[in-house]
Write a protein that holds these residues in place. Structure first.
Motif, mmCIF file in Angstrom:
data_model
loop_
_atom_site.group_PDB
_atom_site.id
_atom_site.type_symbol
_atom_site.label_atom_id
_atom_site.label_comp_id
_atom_site.label_asym_id
_atom_site.label_seq_id
_atom_site.Cartn_x
_atom_site.Cartn_y
_atom_site.Cartn_z
ATOM 1 N N LYS B 42 0.831 -1.212 0.000
ATOM 2 C CA LYS B 42 0.000 0.000 0.000
ATOM 3 C C LYS B 42 0.865 1.262 0.000
ATOM 4 O O LYS B 42 0.657 2.179 -0.790
ATOM 5 N N SER B 43 1.858 1.279 0.904
ATOM 6 C CA SER B 43 2.744 2.448 0.921
ATOM 7 C C SER B 43 3.561 2.520 -0.365
ATOM 8 O O SER B 43 3.835 3.609 -0.879
ATOM 9 N N THR B 44 3.927 1.354 -0.858
ATOM 10 C CA THR B 44 4.660 1.313 -2.128
ATOM 11 C C THR B 44 3.862 1.996 -3.236
ATOM 12 O O THR B 44 4.411 2.766 -4.033
ATOM 13 N N PHE B 86 2.171 11.129 5.055
ATOM 14 C CA PHE B 86 3.087 10.007 5.266
ATOM 15 C C PHE B 86 2.643 9.091 6.408
ATOM 16 O O PHE B 86 2.162 9.549 7.430
ATOM 17 N N GLN B 87 2.849 7.774 6.191
ATOM 18 C CA GLN B 87 2.613 6.812 7.265
ATOM 19 C C GLN B 87 3.588 7.103 8.416
ATOM 20 O O GLN B 87 3.218 7.043 9.574
ATOM 21 N N TYR B 88 4.828 7.422 8.050
ATOM 22 C CA TYR B 88 5.832 7.782 9.060
ATOM 23 C C TYR B 88 6.404 9.158 8.728
ATOM 24 O O TYR B 88 7.408 9.261 8.035
ATOM 25 N N LEU B 171 -3.572 9.534 1.682
ATOM 26 C CA LEU B 171 -3.372 9.585 3.125
ATOM 27 C C LEU B 171 -3.041 8.182 3.616
ATOM 28 O O LEU B 171 -3.904 7.314 3.698
ATOM 29 N N ASP B 172 -1.739 7.985 3.907
ATOM 30 C CA ASP B 172 -1.253 6.651 4.243
ATOM 31 C C ASP B 172 -1.342 6.425 5.753
ATOM 32 O O ASP B 172 -0.509 6.903 6.512
ATOM 33 N N GLU B 173 -2.353 5.714 6.156
ATOM 34 C CA GLU B 173 -2.581 5.386 7.578
ATOM 35 C C GLU B 173 -2.548 6.618 8.468
ATOM 36 O O GLU B 173 -1.964 6.615 9.548
ATOM 37 N N THR B 174 -3.196 7.675 7.991
ATOM 38 C CA THR B 174 -3.261 8.892 8.783
ATOM 39 C C THR B 174 -4.017 8.654 10.076
ATOM 40 O O THR B 174 -3.828 9.352 11.066
HETATM 41 MG MG LIG Z 1 2.343 1.141 4.705
#
Ligand SMILES: [Mg+2]
Ligand SMILES: Nc1ncnc2c1ncn2[C@@H]1O[C@H](COP(=O)(O)OP(=O)(O)OP(=O)(O)O)[C@@H](O)[C@H]1O
Lengths: 484, 253
Positions: B42-44, B86-88, B171-174
């Motif tokens: 997913k982040s990829t 960003f997720q992180y 929105l990655d795991e916001t």
């Molecule tokens: Mg991810």
């Protein structure tokens, strides 16, 4: 205060070129090439110096002849041929002493305008007094009359030798003795010009004082000498900036700066050093071999060195503090950037002699390209220095894989009550940081400039406002092309 | 015109095939949710859309508003109006949130041929956005994400989104790491970004966020592809039965 915006614009404007690299075509008076007693006499005569000063120079010269060029710094360079240098070069028009701006050669004024220093404007707008040193002479000093009314002496050191012989005799060489080290001794023999400042008792200097050093002539060395005395309870903030034309040969800059701080007085000394660093392949550039030392002689006296070093092919420089008076304070804030083939061996010495003295060292070294960046620092606590404190923080930032950063801290504590702290870090600009900035719209150079400015923030905060903006631009420019 | 069209996308990271023929089409005004097991890619996908270095596109196309996105650098894609939460989120020591955003806004404006935002306008805007997202004004002066708690970092991403006004946000795991109140505040922030011209792709593991930000489509990403697409009820179903209920082995992402 952070001006990433200007940084960016400037980065675009100059697109990788050293924008101060032009040469001014002006008629010069030079001493014969090479170094001997006659050349020293020539310089002294040009400056209409008193006899004692000529003798002082000649004594230094004799001492210098017996000295060896040091090779302990971690630097790799071809040693200068001291007979292949002009020790005195001055515009013909400056044959007489520095004068008011209206009388200065327009060609010179143009040079400074091109460098971004409009002297007239400086005088009117920014309220910063400037001493302008062009090769071997001071060509103009602004605001001197206004300052004189407050008892502040701000003039070229050549003038001081004529006009304030007592102060000169008392203090010249009192912090950096003529026989101190190879380059300081050379400077004592051949120093040409520089700035003299005296702040009388209880006076807070009403404006920033500054000197702008410019090397112009080929094959010359610049040997300037600066002497600042802050009498009891006084305060002054002093700035210096420097540039030089782009040339394939290396040029020597060997300066001496002496600061004397008496009871309850303070000197804040800031440098933005942007001498020509040489080209991408490491050809040319300035050899910057400098001795800077402050003597905090009075109780509760304070000195603060702030330097942003972006230029020079080689930098060899350790602004130091002799903390003699009880309760005196020494600070050293430094940003040193090296890119391409630049080498910097820089740091500080804090010598704790009096009781309850304290010092702070914050050093930020940034290396890119194939450059080497060395922090070398000494914290020394003498046996009688009770309750001293030092805090040292050395951070290195690497950009790319071919550069290096080294930290060489020496600590000599001869008194058990000393509290000394040392922290050091080395980091890289991470891919994650870069991508984060790019994703928000910044381009690579903007991103690097932003990250580097952030890394240097503690030091940049110490600079006076006008200089901070300039320094931030320089950080961006000097790192151009270092990523991606 | 379609907002984002991804066709047969293959992405390799460090020589490893992560995405293997992913298709996704997002129209203006739509909110899509992507769910999927850890390590599914997913982040990829988010990085590939935004042009992160090291995410090699070996096959397929990404088209954004008719433009071949793969030809643009990461900052150019941002300039086109794409934002990644960003997720992180990354720390940038010594650079205040305020200065970071000022630099970002003006870079985006420059890309679009506009002048820098006036300092006064910028200050007004950032104060308003921070207040909307209930972020304390002191946080704006702190260095970007340095020493921020997990939840504060996520909220900071939302302040950035609100300031930069993207037309397409990923929105990655916001929602991860947010407490219950913060989740509602962030969800309100996302909903304020909804409009007929703007689209949002939310990556999440939890149905919770989707109660507030109701998606038009929910996709399941597994084995480098979208394996199932449905409406918001698909998220509910996943919450109940897990990925195993779809016949997806969670360990074989
Ligand atoms: Mg991810
Ligand atoms: N730089 C890398 N080197 C090697 N493998 C990587 C790298 N980056 C990502 N991967 C791998 O790619 C796969 C997909 O990672 P990704 O971060 O896209 O998963 P995700 O779906 O976002 O997972 P999560 O739900 O945990 O956030 C993982 O197996 C991960 O380990």
């Amino acid at each position: 205060m952070v001006s990433t915006l200007e940084t960016r614009q400037t980065v675009e404007e100059v697109s990788g070129d050293y924008k101060y690299g032009f040469v001014t075509d002006i008629e010069m008076v030079k001493a014969p090439k090479g170094l001997n007693e006659d050349v020293i006499k020539f310089i002294s005569a040009k400056k209409k110096e008193p006899e004692w000063l000529l003798e002082w120079r000649l004594k230094a010269y004799k001492k210098w002849l017996t000295m060896e060029e040091p090779d302990w710094p971690m630097l790799d360079y071809k040693k200068p041929d001291f007979q292949d240098i002009y020790y005195y070069a001055a515009p013909k028009s400056a044959d007489d002493r520095p004068k008011s701006l209206d009388e200065v050669d327009p060609e010179l004024l143009k040079t400074y305008e091109k460098l971004g220093i409009s002297l007239q404007e400086q005088e009117v707008l920014s309220g910063v007094a400037v001493d302008i040193v062009f090769d071997s002479v001071s060509v103009a000093t602004t605001f001197r009359e206004a300052l004189k009314k407050r008892g502040v002496i701000f003039c070229s050191i050549s003038e001081a030798a004529q006009d304030y012989p007592e102060l000169m005799k008392k203090y010249l060489g009192s912090v950096v003795p003529a026989a101190d080290n190879f380059y300081a001794t050379l400077n004592s023999a051949v120093f040409t010009d520089g700035t003299f400042v005296y702040i009388p008792k209880g006076v807070r200097c009403p404006m920033e004082l500054s000197t702008y050093f410019r090397i112009n002539e080929a094959n010359t060395g610049q040997f300037e000498r600066t002497l600042i005395i802050a009498d009891e309870g006084s305060y002054v903030s002093y700035l210096e900036g420097c540039t030089a034309p782009m040339r394939d040969e290396n040029q020597l800059h060997a300066a001496v700066v002496e600061l004397i701080i008496l009871d309850d007085a303070e000197i804040k000394y800031s440098t933005v050093q942007n001498w020509y660093p040489g080209n991408k392949d490491g050809v040319g550039g300035i050899f910057n071999f400098v001795t800077k030392r402050a003597a905090c002689r009075g109780k509760n006296s304070k000195v603060s060195w702030t330097q942003v070093e972006t230029g020079s092919a080689i930098t060899w420089k350790y602004p130091s503090c002799l903390l003699i008076g009880d309760g005196s304070v020494g600070e050293f804030y430094s940003v040193a950037i090296t890119n391409n083939y630049q080498q910097a061996d820089t740091g500080t010495k804090m010598i704790h002699i009096g009781k309850n003295t304290s010092s702070t060292i914050i050093s930020k070294g940034i290396s890119a390209g194939k450059a080497q960046n060395i922090y070398r620092g000494l914290v020394k606590v003498m046996p009688n220095a009770e309750n001293t404190r030092n805090f040292t923080q050395c951070d290195s930032l690497l950009i790319g894989d071919e550069c290096g950063a080294h930290t060489v801290p020496y600590i000599e504590a001869k008194n058990p009550t000393a509290q000394l702290e040392h922290e050091a870090t080395t980091s890289k600009i991470s891919e994650e940081q870069l991508f984060y900035c790019l994703q928000r719209g910044l381009d690579v150079e903007e991103a690097v400039s932003l990250i580097v400015n952030g890394f240097c923030k503690e030091v940049m905060m110490q600079l006076p406002m006008e200089f901070a903006v300039e320094a931030q631009k320089l950080l961006g420019i000097s790192l151009e092309g270092s990523v991606g | 015109m379609t907002m984002l069209e991804i066709k047969n996308l293959h992405v390799e990271v460090a020589g490893q095939k992560i995405l293997k023929g992913l298709n996704l089409t997002i129209n203006p005004g739509e909110v899509h949710a992507i769910m999927g097991p850890n390590g599914a890619g997913k982040s990829t996908l988010a990085y590939a859309i935004c042009g992160k270095e090291g995410y090699e596109i070996t096959e397929g196309s990404v088209t954004f508003k008719g433009k071949n996105f793969l030809e643009l650098t990461a900052n150019e894609r941002a300039g086109e109006g794409v934002f990644l939460g960003f997720q992180y989120p990354v720390e940038i020591p010594g650079v205040s949130n305020m200065n970071f955003l000022k630099a970002a806004i003006n870079s985006l404006r420059k890309y679009r041929g506009e002048d820098d935002m006036a300092a006064v306008d910028f200050l007004k805007l950032i104060r308003a956005k921070a207040e909307e997202l209930e972020m304390k004004p002191e946080m704006l002066k702190r260095a970007v994400n340095v020493g921020f708690s997990g939840g504060e970092k996520k909220r900071n991403e939302m302040v950035q989104m609100a300031m930069l006004e993207p037309i397409f946000s990923v929105l990655d795991e916001t929602d991860s790491g947010l407490d219950i109140d913060a989740l509602r505040i962030v969800a309100d922030g996302i909903n304020r970004m909804r409009s007929p011209e703007k689209s949002i792709l939310v990556i999440t593991h939890y149905q919770r966020l989707l109660d507030y930000v109701v998606p038009d489509f929910v996709h399941v990403l597994a084995n480098g592809k979208i394996v199932k697409t449905g409406d918001k009820s698909l998220a509910l179903e996943l919450e109940k039965n897990g990925y195993a209920g779809l016949g997806i082995d969670e360990n074989a992402a």
